[in-house]
Write an enzyme that holds these catalytic residues in place. Structure first.
Site, mmCIF file in Angstrom:
data_model
loop_
_atom_site.group_PDB
_atom_site.id
_atom_site.type_symbol
_atom_site.label_atom_id
_atom_site.label_comp_id
_atom_site.label_asym_id
_atom_site.label_seq_id
_atom_site.Cartn_x
_atom_site.Cartn_y
_atom_site.Cartn_z
ATOM 1 N N SER A 32 28.188 -31.598 -41.423
ATOM 2 C CA SER A 32 26.822 -31.270 -41.023
ATOM 3 C C SER A 32 26.137 -30.513 -42.163
ATOM 4 O O SER A 32 26.789 -30.117 -43.126
ATOM 5 C CB SER A 32 26.842 -30.382 -39.786
ATOM 6 O OG SER A 32 27.350 -29.112 -40.144
ATOM 7 N N LYS A 33 24.831 -30.298 -41.997
ATOM 8 C CA LYS A 33 24.092 -29.568 -43.044
ATOM 9 C C LYS A 33 24.666 -28.164 -43.213
ATOM 10 O O LYS A 33 24.776 -27.654 -44.317
ATOM 11 C CB LYS A 33 22.612 -29.465 -42.656
ATOM 12 C CG LYS A 33 21.854 -30.729 -42.975
ATOM 13 C CD LYS A 33 20.422 -30.424 -43.371
ATOM 14 C CE LYS A 33 19.799 -31.680 -43.932
ATOM 15 N NZ LYS A 33 18.546 -32.023 -43.328
ATOM 16 N N ARG A 34 25.002 -27.548 -42.060
ATOM 17 C CA ARG A 34 25.495 -26.165 -42.138
ATOM 18 C C ARG A 34 26.848 -26.103 -42.851
ATOM 19 O O ARG A 34 27.099 -25.248 -43.686
ATOM 20 C CB ARG A 34 25.617 -25.567 -40.737
ATOM 21 C CG ARG A 34 25.161 -24.121 -40.709
ATOM 22 C CD ARG A 34 25.619 -23.386 -39.479
ATOM 23 N NE ARG A 34 27.068 -23.292 -39.407
ATOM 24 C CZ ARG A 34 27.747 -23.175 -38.275
ATOM 25 N NH1 ARG A 34 27.109 -23.163 -37.125
ATOM 26 N NH2 ARG A 34 29.055 -23.064 -38.283
ATOM 27 N N ALA A 49 27.890 -28.169 -45.032
ATOM 28 C CA ALA A 49 27.657 -28.436 -46.458
ATOM 29 C C ALA A 49 27.262 -27.136 -47.153
ATOM 30 O O ALA A 49 27.710 -26.845 -48.267
ATOM 31 C CB ALA A 49 26.565 -29.490 -46.627
ATOM 32 N N ALA A 50 26.442 -26.327 -46.480
ATOM 33 C CA ALA A 50 26.013 -25.054 -47.065
ATOM 34 C C ALA A 50 27.198 -24.084 -47.149
ATOM 35 O O ALA A 50 27.346 -23.352 -48.134
ATOM 36 C CB ALA A 50 24.888 -24.452 -46.239
#
Ligand code: GLU
Length: 494
Positions: free
Chosen positions: A257-259, A261-262
């Site tokens: 997910s984007k989170r 990835a961060a």
């Protein structure tokens, strides 16, 4: 060289975001197949989705490919015989083929408004049916549709999907796939802004650019039957298809997910290619890591790009999902760093020292490189291991100068004796300095790590450093003696 004649393959990213590992692997497989067969590797920018267009994304893709060394033979920035290579510059071509599909009865003008389509969708949802176009405009006679188009009525062009029978197509990794045509939708090919959707644009360009092998992500499997129907309706030759496996998050459960990835970035990793460059990963390490996520090799898995070209075969591609494993990335990166010549590695770590604010002396750089090579996982690790070599002075913490189980006064005595020994030597080469210092350790009854620990902190300013005597040789006699003197003063002041 290969059992295949020269292929024409394309990497066809959409400039809608950052270049991630999945795109890089697709590009890599395209590149490998092209080079393996002495074929052609094309970069095509699929920029027809203007709502999702991200400024700068195309440049990042180009930079990513160049950094990885996946050089293409034709593309938007270098041109080529099949250009233009940006889809927004090819509008007239799509219009021509959309018109032909309409004329031949394989596509139709659809005048349905967004509101009506939304109503239909809701109705279908309520009735637990799959959302799809309900066929309203399929039966409008072409002559009438043309009049409405000429009068400026807003419309799209939809593919007239066969309603009976089945569609079969082959993916070389997955075998033959069969769909029932009654389950397939009348997909939009040309939007009301006159721009094509992927389904028309990619097929048209693959035909016009004479693409022989389509290597793409498995997110296109669901619309694969649309694509083969479009191609067949136009009577075009069909390419060989490969839908690559998906990448899963490190746990293997679901996509990243984007989170997450961060979070990976906070951890010193990333799924974005240009972040990996900044973090100090090498193209060699990244390529070796991603090439194996979906390609099975029998033995030695450490490979350069050229070695991958020699060994690559589409027969060994694997459709099973692959979990992203950053530990493997670290392994391959460190391995490739250790395979580099001193000159090569020195050139790679230099920009990292400069970025950290050091002014780099080439002579020192070449000497320190072999000392730190073994310890590097990333190029950026050079900074903690080697940055002090470029500092005119060091400022060790007093506490670090006190050896284990010794008092400050005893540590000061060790430093004084060391200074005494070192200052009497004609030079501080590794060969001259180590034997008398070892002799001192033996005579003193102290542990080597007590004596060498004090000396290390004194001359490098840090507790962890490359081998001590080699480091002292690089730092030079004058600075070493001065630093040991400073350490004595500091210890005596405690
Ligand atoms: N533009 C598509 C994407 O970025 C390309 C898919 C393909 O390679 O055909 O997913």
């Amino acid at each position: 060289m290969s059992d295949l004649p020269p292929v024409r393959v394309r990497f066809a990213p959409s400039p809608t975001g950052r270049m991630h590992l999945g795109s890089a692997r697709t590009a890599l497989y395209c590149y490998l197949l092209a080079r393996r067969t002495a074929g052609t590797f094309i970069l095509r920018i699929e920029d027809t989705d203007r709502k999702r267009y991200v400024e700068g994304a195309e440049q990042e893709l180009i930079d990513g490919l160049h950094w990885l060394g996946l050089n293409y033979d034709e593309g938007p920035d270098i041109g080529g015989p099949s250009g233009p290579y940006r889809q927004t510059e090819r509008r007239a071509i799509y219009q021509k083929w959309a018109d032909k599909l309409v004329e031949d009865g394989h596509a139709f003008h659809c005048f349905c408004t967004a509101e009506r389509l939304e109503q239909v969708r809701q109705e279908q949802q309520k009735n637990k049916q799959n959302p799809r176009y309900d066929g309203t405009c399929r039966s409008i006679p072409l002559s009438e549709a043309k009049k409405r188009v000429a009068a400026g009525e807003k419309h799209v062009i939809r593919f007239k999907m066969p309603t009976e029978g089945e569609t079969r197509a082959v993916d070389v990794m997955r075998g033959e796939i069969t769909w029932q045509n009654k389950d397939l939708d009348d997909t939009v090919l040309l939007k009301s802004d006159g721009l094509p959707t992927y389904h028309l644009a990619a097929m048209t360009d693959d035909y016009e650019m004479r693409i022989t092998h389509v290597i793409r992500g498995s997110e296109w499997l669901s619309t694969f039957p649309v694509h083969v129907n479009v191609i067949r309706a136009l009577g075009w030759p069909e390419p060989t298809w490969m839908h690559l496996s998906v990448f899963l998050k490190p746990s293997g459960k679901g996509k990243m997910s984007k989170r997450e990835a961060a979070d990976a970035i906070k951890d010193g990793h990333s799924i974005f290619v240009m972040d990996l460059k900044d973090l100090g990963y090498t193209p060699e390490g990244v390529l070796n890591w991603i090439v194996l996520m979906g390609w099975g090799v029998a033995e030695d898995d450490v490979m350069t790009l050229d070695q991958m070209v020699e060994r690559f075969s589409i027969n060994n591609l694997n459709p099973s999902p692959a979990a992203i494993n950053f530990t493997k990335l670290d392994h391959f990166n460190g391995t490739h760093i250790r395979l580099m010549s001193t000159e090569e590695l020195a050139g790679r770590i230099k920009p990292f020292f400069e970025r950290a604010g050091y002014s780099v002396d080439e002579g020192i750089l070449l000497k320190l490189t072999p000392l730190i090579r073994e310890r590097l996982v990333t190029l950026d690790d050079s900074i903690p291991f080697g940055g002090f070599f470029f500092q005119p002075t060091v400022s060790p913490a007093a506490a670090d100068l006190i050896a284990k189980d010794l008092t400050p006064a005893q540590s000061a005595e060790v430093a004084r004796r060391s200074l005494d020994i070192l200052s009497k030597l004609p030079d501080l080469s590794h060969a001259s300095a180590e034997p008398p210092m070892r002799q001192y350790v033996e005579e003193s009854g102290l542990q080597p790590n007590q004596v060498f620990g004090i000396l290390r902190v004194a001359v490098t300013g840090q507790k962890v450093s490359p081998p001590l005597f080699e480091s002292m040789e690089i730092i030079g006699r004058e600075k070493v003696l001065e630093r040991v003197q400073n350490a004595i003063k500091l210890l005596e002041s405690l």
